[in-house]
Enzyme design. Sequence first.
Site, PDB file in Angstrom:
ATOM      1  N   ARG A  79       0.863  -1.181   0.000  1.00  0.00           N
ATOM      2  CA  ARG A  79       0.000   0.000   0.000  1.00  0.00           C
ATOM      3  C   ARG A  79       0.896   1.227   0.000  1.00  0.00           C
ATOM      4  NH1 ARG A  79      -5.410  -1.343   2.230  1.00  0.00           N
ATOM      5  NH2 ARG A  79      -5.390  -3.563   2.732  1.00  0.00           N
TER       6      ARG A  79
ATOM      7  N   HIS B  65       1.717   7.119  -0.485  1.00  0.00           N
ATOM      8  CA  HIS B  65       0.696   8.157  -0.372  1.00  0.00           C
ATOM      9  C   HIS B  65       1.179   9.372   0.414  1.00  0.00           C
ATOM     10  CE1 HIS B  65      -1.844   4.279  -0.079  1.00  0.00           C
ATOM     11  NE2 HIS B  65      -1.697   4.594  -1.348  1.00  0.00           N
TER      12      HIS B  65
ATOM     13  N   LYS C  67       2.219  11.093  10.480  1.00  0.00           N
ATOM     14  CA  LYS C  67       1.608   9.806  10.824  1.00  0.00           C
ATOM     15  C   LYS C  67       2.416   9.138  11.927  1.00  0.00           C
ATOM     16  CE  LYS C  67      -0.156   8.788   6.199  1.00  0.00           C
ATOM     17  NZ  LYS C  67      -0.095   7.863   5.051  1.00  0.00           N
TER      18      LYS C  67
ATOM     19  N   TYR D  69      -2.868   3.469  12.837  1.00  0.00           N
ATOM     20  CA  TYR D  69      -2.044   4.663  12.749  1.00  0.00           C
ATOM     21  C   TYR D  69      -2.862   5.921  12.991  1.00  0.00           C
ATOM     22  CZ  TYR D  69      -3.585   4.719   7.813  1.00  0.00           C
ATOM     23  OH  TYR D  69      -4.323   4.718   6.662  1.00  0.00           O
TER      24      TYR D  69
ATOM     25  N   ASP E  10      -3.058   2.418  -6.438  1.00  0.00           N
ATOM     26  CA  ASP E  10      -1.616   2.443  -6.146  1.00  0.00           C
ATOM     27  C   ASP E  10      -0.786   2.061  -7.369  1.00  0.00           C
ATOM     28  OD1 ASP E  10      -2.080   3.321  -3.590  1.00  0.00           O
ATOM     29  OD2 ASP E  10      -1.732   1.379  -2.637  1.00  0.00           O
TER      30      ASP E  10
END
Length: 177
Positions: A59, A62, A72, A132, A169
Amino acid sequence: MIFTPTEIDGVVVVELKKIEDERGSFARAFCKKEFDDQGLKSDFVQGNTAVSHRKGTLRGMHYQQAPYAEAKLVRCIRGAVFDVAIDLRPASATYCQWVGVELTAENNRLLYVPEGFAHGYQALADNTELFYLVSQFYTPQAEKGVRWNDPRFDIAWPISDDILLSDKDRAWPDFNP
Protein backbone atom coordinates in the site's frame (compact mmCIF):
# COMPACT_ATOMS: atom_id res chain seq x y z
CA MET A 1 9.08 5.62 25.18
CA ILE A 2 12.41 5.52 23.44
CA PHE A 3 12.81 7.86 20.43
CA THR A 4 15.47 6.87 17.90
CA PRO A 5 16.05 9.15 14.91
CA THR A 6 16.59 7.43 11.56
CA GLU A 7 19.09 8.51 8.91
CA ILE A 8 16.39 10.79 7.47
CA ASP A 9 15.76 13.92 9.51
CA GLY A 10 12.31 13.90 11.09
CA VAL A 11 11.54 10.18 10.71
CA VAL A 12 11.73 8.57 14.14
CA VAL A 13 11.39 5.01 15.42
CA VAL A 14 9.44 5.04 18.68
CA GLU A 15 9.90 2.01 20.92
CA LEU A 16 7.46 1.27 23.69
CA LYS A 17 8.79 0.56 27.16
CA LYS A 18 6.88 -2.49 28.32
CA ILE A 19 6.30 -3.08 32.00
CA GLU A 20 5.71 -6.77 32.58
CA ASP A 21 4.59 -8.85 35.51
CA GLU A 22 2.69 -12.10 36.10
CA ARG A 23 -0.52 -10.51 34.75
CA GLY A 24 0.97 -9.51 31.40
CA SER A 25 2.32 -6.18 30.24
CA PHE A 26 1.57 -2.47 29.96
CA ALA A 27 3.07 0.17 27.68
CA ARG A 28 2.18 3.74 26.86
CA ALA A 29 1.59 3.89 23.07
CA PHE A 30 1.39 7.68 22.87
CA CYS A 31 2.14 10.62 25.13
CA LYS A 32 1.62 14.17 23.85
CA LYS A 33 4.14 15.59 26.31
CA GLU A 34 6.89 13.16 25.26
CA PHE A 35 6.22 13.84 21.58
CA ASP A 36 6.25 17.60 22.19
CA ASP A 37 9.52 17.26 24.13
CA GLN A 38 11.02 15.53 21.05
CA GLY A 39 9.76 18.29 18.73
CA LEU A 40 7.35 15.90 16.98
CA LYS A 41 3.85 16.83 15.88
CA SER A 42 1.42 15.53 18.46
CA ASP A 43 -1.97 16.91 17.44
CA PHE A 44 -3.45 13.81 15.86
CA VAL A 45 -7.04 14.15 14.62
CA GLN A 46 -7.83 10.71 13.22
CA GLY A 47 -7.00 7.07 13.89
CA ASN A 48 -7.12 4.46 11.11
CA THR A 49 -6.77 0.72 10.82
CA ALA A 50 -5.77 -1.24 7.74
CA VAL A 51 -5.78 -5.01 7.28
CA SER A 52 -3.80 -6.74 4.55
CA HIS A 53 -5.05 -10.29 4.09
CA ARG A 54 -2.11 -11.50 2.02
CA LYS A 55 1.64 -11.40 2.51
CA GLY A 56 3.17 -9.22 -0.22
CA THR A 57 0.33 -6.69 -0.22
CA LEU A 58 1.78 -3.25 -0.83
CA ARG A 59 0.00 0.00 0.00
CA GLY A 60 1.55 3.29 -1.03
CA MET A 61 3.22 5.57 -1.65
CA HIS A 62 0.70 8.16 -0.37
CA TYR A 63 0.76 11.72 0.89
CA GLN A 64 -1.45 14.79 1.11
CA GLN A 65 -0.40 18.14 -0.32
CA ALA A 66 -0.15 21.26 1.83
CA PRO A 67 -2.05 22.72 3.53
CA TYR A 68 -3.36 19.21 4.28
CA ALA A 69 0.04 17.53 4.69
CA GLU A 70 -0.08 15.00 7.48
CA ALA A 71 2.23 13.49 10.02
CA LYS A 72 1.61 9.81 10.82
CA LEU A 73 2.34 7.54 13.77
CA VAL A 74 2.18 3.93 12.56
CA ARG A 75 2.04 0.72 14.60
CA CYS A 76 1.64 -2.89 13.49
CA ILE A 77 -0.78 -4.64 15.84
CA ARG A 78 -0.92 -8.01 14.06
CA GLY A 79 1.57 -9.60 11.70
CA ALA A 80 4.48 -7.64 10.23
CA VAL A 81 5.18 -4.86 7.70
CA PHE A 82 8.09 -3.17 6.02
CA ASP A 83 7.13 0.49 6.52
CA VAL A 84 8.64 3.11 4.19
CA ALA A 85 8.86 6.91 4.22
CA ILE A 86 10.20 8.95 1.28
CA ASP A 87 11.42 12.50 1.94
CA LEU A 88 9.65 14.81 -0.53
CA ARG A 89 10.69 18.07 1.17
CA PRO A 90 12.60 20.01 -1.55
CA ALA A 91 14.76 21.94 0.95
CA SER A 92 15.79 18.80 2.86
CA ALA A 93 19.32 17.40 2.79
CA THR A 94 17.72 13.95 2.35
CA TYR A 95 15.31 14.97 -0.43
CA CYS A 96 14.13 11.92 -2.42
CA GLN A 97 15.78 9.47 -0.01
CA TRP A 98 13.80 6.78 1.77
CA VAL A 99 13.97 4.83 4.98
CA GLY A 100 12.35 1.47 5.72
CA VAL A 101 11.64 -0.04 9.13
CA GLU A 102 10.19 -3.42 10.02
CA LEU A 103 7.24 -3.10 12.35
CA THR A 104 5.76 -6.22 13.93
CA ALA A 105 3.15 -6.98 16.52
CA GLU A 106 5.96 -8.20 18.79
CA ASN A 107 8.77 -5.65 18.42
CA ASN A 108 6.96 -2.73 20.12
CA ARG A 109 8.06 -0.24 17.46
CA LEU A 110 6.12 2.59 15.91
CA LEU A 111 7.24 4.78 13.03
CA TYR A 112 6.74 8.53 13.15
CA VAL A 113 6.49 9.98 9.63
CA PRO A 114 6.48 13.79 9.49
CA GLU A 115 4.68 16.05 7.05
CA GLY A 116 6.25 16.21 3.61
CA PHE A 117 6.82 12.47 3.21
CA ALA A 118 5.21 9.85 1.02
CA HIS A 119 4.35 6.78 3.08
CA GLY A 120 3.62 3.16 2.30
CA TYR A 121 4.19 -0.37 3.52
CA GLN A 122 4.33 -3.99 2.49
CA ALA A 123 2.77 -6.82 4.50
CA LEU A 124 5.36 -9.44 5.48
CA ALA A 125 2.75 -11.86 6.85
CA ASP A 126 -0.81 -12.84 6.05
CA ASN A 127 -3.56 -11.02 7.96
CA THR A 128 -1.40 -8.08 8.98
CA GLU A 129 -3.09 -5.14 10.69
CA LEU A 130 -1.87 -1.59 11.23
CA PHE A 131 -3.21 1.14 13.45
CA TYR A 132 -2.04 4.66 12.75
CA LEU A 133 -2.76 8.20 13.84
CA VAL A 134 -2.74 11.14 11.42
CA SER A 135 -2.47 14.87 12.04
CA GLN A 136 -4.91 15.92 9.30
CA PHE A 137 -8.33 14.73 8.25
CA TYR A 138 -8.40 12.78 5.01
CA THR A 139 -8.88 15.32 2.21
CA PRO A 140 -9.49 13.58 -1.14
CA GLN A 141 -8.64 16.62 -3.27
CA ALA A 142 -5.21 16.85 -1.55
CA GLU A 143 -4.37 13.16 -1.96
CA LYS A 144 -1.30 12.38 -4.03
CA GLY A 145 1.05 9.49 -4.52
CA VAL A 146 4.14 8.26 -6.28
CA ARG A 147 4.69 4.88 -7.85
CA TRP A 148 5.86 2.20 -5.40
CA ASN A 149 8.64 1.09 -7.76
CA ASP A 150 9.71 4.48 -9.15
CA PRO A 151 13.38 4.01 -10.18
CA ARG A 152 14.21 7.45 -8.76
CA PHE A 153 13.74 6.04 -5.25
CA ASP A 154 14.74 2.41 -5.89
CA ILE A 155 13.05 1.11 -2.75
CA ALA A 156 14.30 -2.33 -1.72
CA TRP A 157 10.96 -3.98 -0.98
CA PRO A 158 11.50 -7.30 0.85
CA ILE A 159 9.00 -9.14 -1.35
CA SER A 160 9.57 -8.35 -5.00
CA ASP A 161 7.36 -10.94 -6.65
CA ASP A 162 3.69 -11.73 -6.15
CA ILE A 163 2.92 -8.18 -4.99
CA LEU A 164 -0.74 -7.29 -4.52
CA LEU A 165 -1.57 -3.64 -5.32
CA SER A 166 -4.78 -1.69 -5.65
CA ASP A 167 -5.55 -0.21 -9.06
CA LYS A 168 -5.10 3.24 -7.51
CA ASP A 169 -1.62 2.44 -6.15
CA ARG A 170 -0.61 0.80 -9.42
CA ALA A 171 -1.59 3.99 -11.29
CA TRP A 172 0.42 6.52 -9.28
CA PRO A 173 2.93 8.28 -11.54
CA ASP A 174 6.69 8.43 -11.17
CA PHE A 175 7.77 11.39 -9.04
CA ASN A 176 7.94 14.63 -10.99
CA PRO A 177 8.67 17.59 -8.69
